[in-house]
Design a protein around this motif. Structure first.
Motif, mmCIF file in Angstrom:
data_model
loop_
_atom_site.group_PDB
_atom_site.id
_atom_site.type_symbol
_atom_site.label_atom_id
_atom_site.label_comp_id
_atom_site.label_asym_id
_atom_site.label_seq_id
_atom_site.Cartn_x
_atom_site.Cartn_y
_atom_site.Cartn_z
ATOM 1 N N VAL A 261 0.854 -1.189 0.000
ATOM 2 C CA VAL A 261 0.000 0.000 0.000
ATOM 3 C C VAL A 261 0.891 1.240 0.000
ATOM 4 N N THR A 262 0.687 2.119 -0.988
ATOM 5 C CA THR A 262 1.508 3.322 -1.118
ATOM 6 C C THR A 262 0.611 4.542 -1.326
ATOM 7 N N PRO A 263 0.670 5.537 -0.428
ATOM 8 C CA PRO A 263 -0.103 6.764 -0.645
ATOM 9 C C PRO A 263 0.396 7.502 -1.894
ATOM 10 N N VAL A 264 -0.543 7.986 -2.703
ATOM 11 C CA VAL A 264 -0.209 8.770 -3.897
ATOM 12 C C VAL A 264 -1.132 9.974 -3.937
ATOM 13 N N ALA A 265 -0.864 10.897 -4.861
ATOM 14 C CA ALA A 265 -1.635 12.133 -4.924
ATOM 15 C C ALA A 265 -3.120 11.876 -5.169
ATOM 16 N N GLU A 266 -3.433 10.818 -5.931
ATOM 17 C CA GLU A 266 -4.837 10.534 -6.275
ATOM 18 C C GLU A 266 -5.570 9.754 -5.183
ATOM 19 N N GLY A 267 -4.835 9.242 -4.208
ATOM 20 C CA GLY A 267 -5.446 8.448 -3.155
ATOM 21 C C GLY A 267 -4.459 7.422 -2.614
ATOM 22 N N VAL A 268 -4.595 6.194 -3.089
ATOM 23 C CA VAL A 268 -3.692 5.144 -2.648
ATOM 24 C C VAL A 268 -3.408 4.196 -3.825
ATOM 25 N N ARG A 269 -2.180 3.766 -3.898
ATOM 26 C CA ARG A 269 -1.806 2.778 -4.900
ATOM 27 C C ARG A 269 -1.709 1.416 -4.215
ATOM 28 N N LEU A 270 -2.344 0.421 -4.795
ATOM 29 C CA LEU A 270 -2.321 -0.948 -4.276
ATOM 30 C C LEU A 270 -1.606 -1.850 -5.272
ATOM 31 N N ASP A 271 -0.627 -2.571 -4.771
ATOM 32 C CA ASP A 271 0.066 -3.566 -5.587
ATOM 33 C C ASP A 271 -0.135 -4.922 -4.930
ATOM 34 N N LEU A 272 -0.706 -5.855 -5.671
ATOM 35 C CA LEU A 272 -0.879 -7.225 -5.188
ATOM 36 C C LEU A 272 0.079 -8.107 -5.969
ATOM 37 N N MET A 273 1.000 -8.747 -5.257
ATOM 38 C CA MET A 273 2.039 -9.547 -5.909
ATOM 39 C C MET A 273 1.998 -10.970 -5.400
ATOM 40 N N ASP A 274 2.746 -11.840 -6.066
ATOM 41 C CA ASP A 274 2.850 -13.239 -5.657
ATOM 42 C C ASP A 274 4.297 -13.506 -5.277
ATOM 43 N N LEU A 275 4.514 -13.885 -4.019
ATOM 44 C CA LEU A 275 5.867 -14.052 -3.508
ATOM 45 C C LEU A 275 6.564 -15.299 -4.026
ATOM 46 N N ARG A 276 5.885 -16.102 -4.846
ATOM 47 C CA ARG A 276 6.583 -17.212 -5.502
ATOM 48 C C ARG A 276 7.567 -16.698 -6.538
ATOM 49 N N PHE A 277 7.286 -15.542 -7.133
ATOM 50 C CA PHE A 277 8.053 -15.072 -8.272
ATOM 51 C C PHE A 277 8.638 -13.678 -8.069
ATOM 52 N N GLY A 278 8.748 -13.239 -6.823
ATOM 53 C CA GLY A 278 9.326 -11.941 -6.559
ATOM 54 C C GLY A 278 9.261 -11.618 -5.077
#
Length: 305
Positions: A261-278
């Motif tokens: 979760v990263t705050p940005v000017a437009e609101g919030v940025r959400l990144d959903l990742m898979d820890l198998r590959f990163g």
């Protein structure tokens, strides 16, 4: 597994005797060992479609007999039960190899989309490739006993796979010994590497945290070598993102999801990742993102944004 490995296994099956079932037996077996990957054509439709449909119905046990007809058609093989059964063996060799790695395959389709995975072999394994290429060299030098070399290579492959299962179990046991602030792991995952069969990538999930830590069975397990990542607390923006099609596809495919979760000017940025590959620091190809405004409206959602 990669298609070079699948092709080499198909060749070994042919040289082990299955090529005798038809005049075009070698071509049929190599094609059969790759046939389930016909769904890789979705690569050209973008990441979302690829994740949704690659390793899907052609990788199901129930559809294997139908998939086995394709290599017979491509190799112009006249149908016979011996040739059909040989082609089916080639198809099942593909499913078994894919089952061993972390990507997962829905073997139970059309009844279930659950992805089965053993996490014992990487998508490409240098040792398996060496075994199969060594057999090809041996067969070229000793044509008269090439069937014996092919069978020896297949037996060696089974022994190596069994070794990987045993070492995977040891790596999982080591990961369960990790503690963070006295908390025991709730789930651990040992992920294989491509080169060292004794080295594993560990993912330890606990209450409110994830630890990514290497496991080297030859050097001993050092929990202090891991890096801890706090798990983001649930927020309404996550629910909004999960209602979009890109996040639904990714969630269905993912086995080790992690939110960033990263705050940005437009609101919030959400990144959903898979820890198998990163990792949270470098999610690689396996991630989907969304921008959600303060009112909970999803402004953008997709792969690569």
């Amino acid at each position: 597994m990669d298609n070079i490995t699948h092709s080499l296994v198909g060749l070994m099956l042919a040289r082990a005797g299955l090529e005798k079932t038809t005049p075009h037996g070698t071509a049929m077996m190599v094609l059969a060992a790759n046939a389930p990957d016909i769904d890789a054509v979705f690569w050209f439709s973008g990441t979302q479609t690829y994740l949704e449909w690659h390793r899907s119905y052609p990788h199901a046990i129930a559809l294997a007999p139908l998939v086995a007809l394709l290599p017979m058609l491509l190799a112009r093989v006249r149908f016979s039960w011996p040739s059909f059964l040989a082609s089916l063996i080639g198809v099942f060799s593909h499913l078994l190899l894919d089952w061993t790695n972390s990507y997962g395959i829905p073997l139970a389709l059309p009844f279930s989309w659950h992805r089965f995975h053993l996490d014992t072999v990487y998508l490409f394994d240098a040792w398996i490739t060496a075994i199969l290429l060594g057999a090809i060299v041996a067969m070229a030098l000793a044509q008269r006993v090439r069937r014996n070399w092919a069978r020896t290579a297949l037996a060696a492959l089974l022994v190596f796979e069994s070794f990987r299962v045993a070492t995977h179990s040891r790596a999982v046991e080591a990961l369960f010994t990790l503690r963070h602030q006295g908390a025991a792991p709730q789930r651990v995952t040992a992920l294989p590497g491509a080169l060292n069969p004794l080295a594993w990538g560990g993912v330890v999930e606990g209450p409110g945290f994830v630890v990514i830590v290497p496991v080297n069975l030859a050097a001993g397990f050092d929990a202090r070598a891991g890096r801890l990542y706090p798990i983001a607390a649930p927020i309404p923006a996550m629910d909004a993102a999960l209602r979009t099609r890109p996040f639904q596809v990714f969630s269905s495919w993912s086995q080790l999801p992690f939110w960033k979760v990263t705050p940005v000017a437009e609101g919030v940025r959400l990144d959903l990742m898979d820890l198998r590959f990163g990792t949270p620091d470098g999610p690689g190809f396996a991630s989907v993102s969304a921008i959600v405004d303060p009112a909970g409206k999803v402004l953008r959602a997709g792969f690569g944004i």
